[in-house]
Design a protein around this motif. Structure first.
Motif: not given
Length: 382
Positions: A186-206
């Motif tokens: 469950v924690q691995a899935r939550m970490d993956a969701e957090r990482k996806l949100a971070e990568s999407e935010a970083a992509s939008q910034k770029v």
């Protein structure tokens, strides 16, 4: 009433046809000779178009062009002043001609040469700024590609984590695994969701940075169509290349060479009697020459480093290709085993993701190669 109804219906039909034609016409956006295909959600963007927009939007380039115009006016003024001073000095019937007129001509000539030098320097800035913008746009464009790849990798990791969580929850319900093991999934899935949100935010910034560089609306979604591919580096005599780019007239050395010329001009026009003043001007010439020599040394070192990096990329590419082939073989083998019911589908998915991520690493290596090659042939951007 019936006639008016038919007319209204015909008008409505005509309006619908006109609207359809208008929408069809807007399916493509024409920008100064470049057709950029677009739809409601995305704008297809080539690197060439991105560079063109960046140049049109650049404050630095506009300023550089204005500087050329300004210095052209100053040069014409200095030329007129020199012409008048020369005419006065050469006027045979003028009883007042003498040392004063000769000195005025000398001062006018000095101002003209300084204005000519400044004008030439201003003109040289235009292609340099153009190169700078091209490189800046290339970096922003490729950063957007890399950021999009990171989002894709994060989505794949989340997809895998969701499957693993689903399996863990099913096993936990049957008492096949401990609560701790279930919690880790469950924690691995939550970490993956957090990482996806971070990568999407970083992509939008770029992407927003790219939009800002091009003068486009923030929040625009692009389809970046110029994905670089790795190519074997061409043969290059690096010593000859260094010699060419450190020879007189190289754009990489123009400022330093111009500083030497100006220092020599100041020394040659000095006609005072103070020895210390002349010695200072001679030291200025020596310092300018030292700075030029130092710049040449640094430039040679930078070129060698860029050339070495390109050679190392080739070794990295070959290693990536070997790893990619191994991963593809493993993927094919796992698919075969899955069809025979020997392994679960999640193993197939894991191998599939591994192949895709290695393919994206090849793209990232191609990006490094393109940017390094650009600076190898235009080292004034280093």
């Amino acid at each position: 009433m019936k006639g008016s109804g038919r007319l209204a219906l015909a008008a409505a039909a005509a309006a619908f046809i006109a609207l359809t034609m208008l929408q069809s016409a807007h399916a493509e956006t024409v920008v100064k000779g470049y057709i950029v295909e677009s739809n409601k959600n995305q704008l297809k963007l080539t690197l060439e178009q991105a560079t063109k927009w960046a140049q049109e939007n650049s404050y630095l380039l506009k300023t550089a062009n204005q500087n050329v115009d300004r210095n052209a006016i100053m040069l014409r003024s200095a030329a007129d002043e020199l012409k008048q001073a020369t005419r006065r000095d050469n006027h045979e019937d003028d009883d007042d001609s003498g040392p004063g007129d000769a000195e005025a001509e000398r001062a006018a000539l000095k101002r003209y040469e300084a204005a000519a030098s400044t004008y030439e320097e201003a003109k040289k800035q235009i292609p340099l700024v153009m190169d700078q913008l091209e490189f800046q746009t290339m970096k922003a464009y490729y950063e957007a590609i890399t950021a999009a790849n990171n989002v894709t990798s994060s989505k794949e990791s989340l997809e895998l984590a969701l499957q693993e969580e689903k399996i863990a929850l099913a096993k936990a319900a049957r008492g096949k695994i401990s609560g701790n093991a279930k919690g880790k999934a469950v924690q691995a899935r939550m970490d993956a969701e957090r990482k996806l949100a971070e990568s999407e935010a970083a992509s939008q910034k770029v992407v927003d940075n790219l939009s800002k560089l091009m003068g486009r609306m923030q929040g625009t979604v692009y389809e970046l169509v110029d994905i670089p591919t790795y190519s074997k580096p061409k043969a290059l005599d690096i010593e000859l290349h260094i010699h060419d780019l450190t020879s007189s007239g190289s754009p990489a050395l123009y400022k330093q060479e111009n500083a030497v010329k100006q220092a020599m001009t100041e020394a040659s026009y000095y006609n005072g009697t103070a020895i210390s003043e002349y010695q200072l001007k001679a030291l200025d010439v020596e310092a300018a020459n030292m700075e030029l020599a130092h710049t040449k040394e640094q430039l040679a070192e930078s070129l060698k480093a860029a050339y070495l990096s390109i050679q190392q990329y080739q070794a990295q590419y070959e290693e990536l290709q070997r790893n990619l082939q191994i991963a593809r073989d493993e993927q094919a083998l796992s698919e075969n085993k899955w069809r025979r019911g020997l392994i679960p589908g999640i193993e197939v998915k894991t191998n599939e993701i591994k192949v895709k991520q290695l393919e994206r690493k090849v793209t990232e290596l191609a990006i490094q190669q393109k940017q390094t090659e650009f600076t190898l042939f235009k080292p004034w951007l280093m």
